[in-house]
Each structure stands twice: as structure tokens, then as C-alpha cells.
Design a protein around this motif. Structure first.
Motif, PDB file in Angstrom:
ATOM      1  N   HIS A  14       0.818  -1.204   0.000  1.00 25.29           N
ATOM      2  CA  HIS A  14       0.000   0.000   0.000  1.00 25.29           C
ATOM      3  C   HIS A  14       0.858   1.262   0.000  1.00 25.29           C
ATOM      4  CE1 HIS A  14       0.408  -1.359   4.295  1.00 25.29           C
ATOM      5  NE2 HIS A  14       0.985  -0.182   4.340  1.00 25.29           N
ATOM      6  N   VAL A  15       0.177   2.388  -0.204  1.00 30.02           N
ATOM      7  CA  VAL A  15       0.796   3.714  -0.119  1.00 30.02           C
ATOM      8  C   VAL A  15       0.041   4.487   0.963  1.00 30.02           C
ATOM      9  CG1 VAL A  15       1.237   5.886  -1.335  1.00 30.02           C
ATOM     10  CG2 VAL A  15       1.456   3.706  -2.550  1.00 30.02           C
ATOM     11  N   ILE A  16       0.777   5.174   1.833  1.00 37.87           N
ATOM     12  CA  ILE A  16       0.152   5.975   2.889  1.00 37.87           C
ATOM     13  C   ILE A  16       0.466   7.449   2.643  1.00 37.87           C
ATOM     14  CG2 ILE A  16       0.081   6.501   5.361  1.00 37.87           C
ATOM     15  CD1 ILE A  16       0.746   3.584   5.909  1.00 37.87           C
ATOM     16  N   ILE A  17      -0.568   8.273   2.682  1.00 36.38           N
ATOM     17  CA  ILE A  17      -0.408   9.724   2.548  1.00 36.38           C
ATOM     18  C   ILE A  17      -0.879  10.368   3.849  1.00 36.38           C
ATOM     19  CG2 ILE A  17      -1.102  11.790   1.281  1.00 36.38           C
ATOM     20  CD1 ILE A  17      -1.549   9.996  -1.168  1.00 36.38           C
ATOM     21  N   TYR A  41     -15.033   6.066  -0.155  1.00 32.90           N
ATOM     22  CA  TYR A  41     -14.213   5.878  -1.349  1.00 32.90           C
ATOM     23  C   TYR A  41     -12.950   5.081  -1.018  1.00 32.90           C
ATOM     24  CZ  TYR A  41     -16.517   8.833  -4.866  1.00 32.90           C
ATOM     25  OH  TYR A  41     -17.377   9.344  -5.803  1.00 32.90           O
ATOM     26  N   ALA A  42     -12.271   5.475   0.079  1.00 30.47           N
ATOM     27  CA  ALA A  42     -11.017   4.806   0.450  1.00 30.47           C
ATOM     28  C   ALA A  42     -11.251   3.337   0.789  1.00 30.47           C
ATOM     29  CB  ALA A  42     -10.376   5.526   1.637  1.00 30.47           C
ATOM     30  N   GLU A  43     -12.284   3.047   1.572  1.00 31.21           N
ATOM     31  CA  GLU A  43     -12.541   1.677   2.005  1.00 31.21           C
ATOM     32  C   GLU A  43     -13.061   0.813   0.866  1.00 31.21           C
ATOM     33  OE1 GLU A  43     -15.145   2.048   5.352  1.00 31.21           O
ATOM     34  OE2 GLU A  43     -13.497   2.491   6.749  1.00 31.21           O
ATOM     35  N   TYR A  44     -13.746   1.417  -0.089  1.00 34.99           N
ATOM     36  CA  TYR A  44     -14.255   0.631  -1.210  1.00 34.99           C
ATOM     37  C   TYR A  44     -13.104  -0.037  -1.966  1.00 34.99           C
ATOM     38  CZ  TYR A  44     -16.612  -0.827  -5.422  1.00 34.99           C
ATOM     39  OH  TYR A  44     -17.091  -1.595  -6.443  1.00 34.99           O
ATOM     40  N   TRP A  45     -12.000   0.680  -2.099  1.00 30.97           N
ATOM     41  CA  TRP A  45     -10.830   0.135  -2.802  1.00 30.97           C
ATOM     42  C   TRP A  45      -9.854  -0.502  -1.823  1.00 30.97           C
ATOM     43  CZ3 TRP A  45     -11.964  -0.567  -7.525  1.00 30.97           C
ATOM     44  CH2 TRP A  45     -12.725   0.355  -8.249  1.00 30.97           C
ATOM     45  N   ALA A  46     -10.371  -1.063  -0.724  1.00 30.16           N
ATOM     46  CA  ALA A  46      -9.579  -1.809   0.268  1.00 30.16           C
ATOM     47  C   ALA A  46      -8.511  -0.946   0.934  1.00 30.16           C
ATOM     48  CB  ALA A  46      -8.940  -3.044  -0.378  1.00 30.16           C
ATOM     49  N   GLN A  74      -4.655   5.534   3.584  1.00 26.82           N
ATOM     50  CA  GLN A  74      -3.947   4.341   3.111  1.00 26.82           C
ATOM     51  C   GLN A  74      -4.575   3.881   1.805  1.00 26.82           C
ATOM     52  OE1 GLN A  74      -2.845   1.096   5.857  1.00 26.82           O
ATOM     53  NE2 GLN A  74      -3.799  -0.310   4.412  1.00 26.82           N
ATOM     54  N   ILE A  75      -3.751   3.733   0.777  1.00 23.18           N
ATOM     55  CA  ILE A  75      -4.210   3.344  -0.548  1.00 23.18           C
ATOM     56  C   ILE A  75      -3.681   1.958  -0.870  1.00 23.18           C
ATOM     57  CG2 ILE A  75      -4.100   3.889  -3.012  1.00 23.18           C
ATOM     58  CD1 ILE A  75      -3.599   6.827  -2.121  1.00 23.18           C
ATOM     59  N   SER A  76      -4.576   1.034  -1.149  1.00 24.35           N
ATOM     60  CA  SER A  76      -4.153  -0.302  -1.536  1.00 24.35           C
ATOM     61  C   SER A  76      -3.658  -0.282  -2.971  1.00 24.35           C
ATOM     62  CB  SER A  76      -5.322  -1.285  -1.400  1.00 24.35           C
ATOM     63  OG  SER A  76      -4.962  -2.566  -1.865  1.00 24.35           O
ATOM     64  N   ARG A  77      -2.616  -1.038  -3.244  1.00 24.43           N
ATOM     65  CA  ARG A  77      -2.117  -1.144  -4.622  1.00 24.43           C
ATOM     66  C   ARG A  77      -3.048  -2.062  -5.404  1.00 24.43           C
ATOM     67  NH1 ARG A  77       2.736   0.725  -5.979  1.00 24.43           N
ATOM     68  NH2 ARG A  77       4.147   1.473  -4.378  1.00 24.43           N
ATOM     69  N   LEU A  78      -3.964  -1.479  -6.160  1.00 25.56           N
ATOM     70  CA  LEU A  78      -4.992  -2.257  -6.840  1.00 25.56           C
ATOM     71  C   LEU A  78      -4.400  -3.130  -7.922  1.00 25.56           C
ATOM     72  CD1 LEU A  78      -7.778   0.430  -7.266  1.00 25.56           C
ATOM     73  CD2 LEU A  78      -7.455  -1.189  -5.414  1.00 25.56           C
TER      74      LEU A  78
END
Length: 351
Positions: A216-219, A308-313, A331-335
Motif C-alpha cells: 500500500h501507499v500511505i499519505i 471511497y477509500a474503504e471501497y478500494w480496500a 492508506q491506498i491499496s495497490r490495486l
């Protein structure tokens, strides 16, 4: 929606949304089986119409939820909104992806036999940008949010600088409009908080840290805007609860349509019809189909961003340091890789 009490369904806003979905179902179930490219083009016309008509869903739902709390508890209203909005994201993503792939198919470079190394389809798969650059999106959102805050508060107010740190070359597959909406809302909140606290004094910068990991990526967005009031903090992620219910209801009445994109933070255009046609994709969530002044607070930015964030894990958390400022962690999951939380996504999609 049919599980709500009858008194809730008679609310004008809830009833409006119900009729929109019922009408969309009627339109879609009358579409004949798609066998040819012409059939697909006609189907796309129906999808575009539905996407455009449903831009009123979010503000009307939010107003309805605020008005029906005499018959439905706040907790139940929040569960209803979260479930319905996740389902709405699913439908719009599928529809917009189909439209984008159809547009790519019809593009002149698709069959020209001279595909260049930088052909658009190398960068995008439908609406998904394969090389979404965190630094570029953050800079774009920061510029937009800063300009709009300056317009709202006047030329004498000092706007805090946005300072980027960390892994600045990070890229990942994502739908840009979703990420722009989340980052845009975080910046709008942080910049306004700092401006309202410091006024014309030189404001401290808003620090943004980008952290790249394998999965993942964290901002992190850190401001020194004084933190969040104690009376608001418990209701930060709620659509229905909180002390500013009446003010939110009044402000939502000034937002007739909402696609939930960063572009909607812009000031209203002088020609609404012209604004509709200047969007990046006609009928898409990327289109500037609705605008609102940046100081018009409708109270759904953070809960929408978390959905939006949780929809994409992924996830969105906010920590308030009373009297100092806030830290927001996105936190952004690497889709699209083996680390995607497929079980979570399957649960969300099974609505």
C-alpha cells in the motif's frame, strides 16, 4: 430503500432518489441484448443518461437522512447511507468503465496499426490510470484548494504552503477522480482551519508525507489549524448526527447535484449548461456537473472520502490534537496485484 419505515419513504428527498433508481431499472431492463457495435452505442447512451440523472442522489439522500431522524435512528441512517453509497460507487464505476472502454475502442489510434510507445491506452485501462502519481495529484489538489480558499476569504488572507516529503516518485493504479476527491477534501479542511485560526498572520505550512510500501501507499496530511472542536469530533464520520444538523441541511439545499469529485469545489460557473459540456468525460463522475463555493460546508466530505477509500480496500483515519492541529492518514491499496483484499471487496460488492 424498501426496508425503511413508510414515513421515511414519503420524505420528498428519499422518494426522489427511490424514483430515480426505479426509473433507471426500467430504462436498463428495456435495453435489448447487445449483439453489435451499434447496439452497444445505444446502450452507452442509456448509461450516460442514467449517470447524469443520478447526480442529484448524494445531496438529496443527505438531506433526506437529516430530515427522517424522527422515525429512523441516527445510527441506522448512517448504516443505510454507507451501504447505499458503496453500492452506488460499484454501479457508477462499472458504467463509467464500460463507457471509457467503448470510447477507447472508437478512438482513431485503436486500429491504426501505428501504436506509439505513449499511446493513451498504455496509461489508462478505461477509467483506471495505471501510473497514478501521488505527487502530481497532491500538487494539483493543493493548487485548486489554495486558489479556492483565497477566493472565499479574500486577498488579505495568507494561504499556508503545502510541503511534500517522502517517496515523491510513487505510482500506483487508481481511478484519479476518486483519489482527487479524497485529497481535495482533506486539503480544503486543513487550509480553511489554518486560515480561520491565523487570519492575516503568516501561517504554518501543511505537511504532506508520502510513504510507499509493498502492499500500500500511505499519505499523511498534517496541519496546525487548532484541531477539531470537541462537540464535533464524535460525529466526524457521520452523515446523520452532529450539532450542525440544521446548518448542514440548509447548505445542502444549495447543492442540487453532486458527483463527489474535486472539480465540484470550484465556484459556480456563470453558464451552468456550458459547464456541463466542459467536463473531462460527459456523463462521468469526472465531469464538472455541479459546483459549490469552498466555504459552503455540507458535512459529508469526510464520510464520503472514507467510503471511497474503504471501497478500494484502503482506509482513512484522522487524529485531532486539540489546540494544535490534525493528522489525516490515507492508506491506498495497490490495486490489481496479488495483495488486493479480494474477500473485503467481495463483501462490499455483495449488496
Amino acid at each position: 430503500m424498501q426496508t425503511l419505515p413508510y414515513s421515511a419513504l414519503t420524505n420528498q428527498h428519499i422518494s426522489h432518489v427511490y424514483e430515480l433508481y426505479y426509473t433507471a431499472f426500467e430504462h436498463l431492463q428495456k435495453v435489448p441484448e447487445v449483439r453489435t457495435l451499434n447496439d452497444n452505442d445505444r446502450f452507452c447512451d442509456v448509461l450516460k443518461m442514467c449517470l447524469k440523472e443520478h447526480l442529484s442522489v448524494i445531496p438529496r439522500l443527505a438531506m433526506g437522512i437529516l430530515e427522517i431522524q424522527d422515525s429512523v435512528s441516527g445510527d441506522e441512517c448512517d448504516r443505510f447511507m454507507t451501504t447505499l453509497l458503496r453500492s452506488r460507487i460499484s454501479r457508477r464505476v462499472i458504467a463509467e468503465q464500460h463507457l471509457a472502454l467503448t470510447e477507447t475502442f472508437h478512438s482513431p489510434w485503436h486500429f491504426d496499426g501505428k501504436k506509439s510507445a505513449m499511446a493513451p491506452e498504455d496509461e489508462f485501462v478505461g477509467e483506471i490510470f495505471l501510473k497514478c502519481n501521488a505527487k502530481e495529484i497532491i500538487e494539483k489538489c493543493a493548487k485548486t484548494a489554495s486558489e479556492l480558499t483565497a477566493k472565499a476569504y479574500g486577498p488579505d488572507v495568507a494561504i499556508p504552503k503545502i510541503v511534500l516529503q517522502g517517496h515523491l516518485e510513487t505510482t500506483f493504479p487508481y481511478i484519479p477522480s476518486h483519489l482527487e476527491y479524497i485529497i481535495g477534501e482533506l486539503f480544503r479542511n486543513s487550509i480553511q482551519a489554518v486560515v480561520e485560526q491565523k487570519g492575516t498572520a503568516v501561517p504554518p505550512p501543511i505537511e504532506v508525507l508520502i510513504c510507499e510500501a509493498a502492499q500500500h501507499v500511505i499519505i499523511r496530511v498534517s496541519d496546525q489549524g487548532g484541531g477539531i472542536d470537541r462537540d464535533i469530533l464524535p460525529y466526524l464520520w457521520s452523515f446523520a448526527k452532529g450539532p450542525r444538523r440544521n446548518k448542514r441541511l440548509q447548505n445542502l439545499g444549495q447543492v442540487p447535484r453532486l458527483a463527489a469529485t474535486m472539480q465540484e469545489l470550484q465556484l459556480p460557473p456563470s453558464d451552468p449548461d456550458a459547464a456541463e459540456m466542459t467536463g473531462e468525460k460527459f456523463g462521468s463522475s469526472l465531469a464538472t456537473l455541479s459546483s459549490r463555493p469552498p466555504d459552503l460546508r455540507i458535512g459529508i466530505g469526510l464520510p464520503m472520502s472514507r467510503i471511497y477509500a474503504e471501497y478500494w480496500a484502503g482506509s482513512l483515519e484522522l487524529h485531532s490534537l486539540e489546540g494544535y492541529g490534525c493528522d489525516a492518514f490515507l492508506q491506498i491499496s495497490r490495486l490489481g496485484n496479488k495483495n488486493e483484499v479480494l474477500s473485503t471487496r467481495a463483501t462490499m460488492d455483495a449488496v
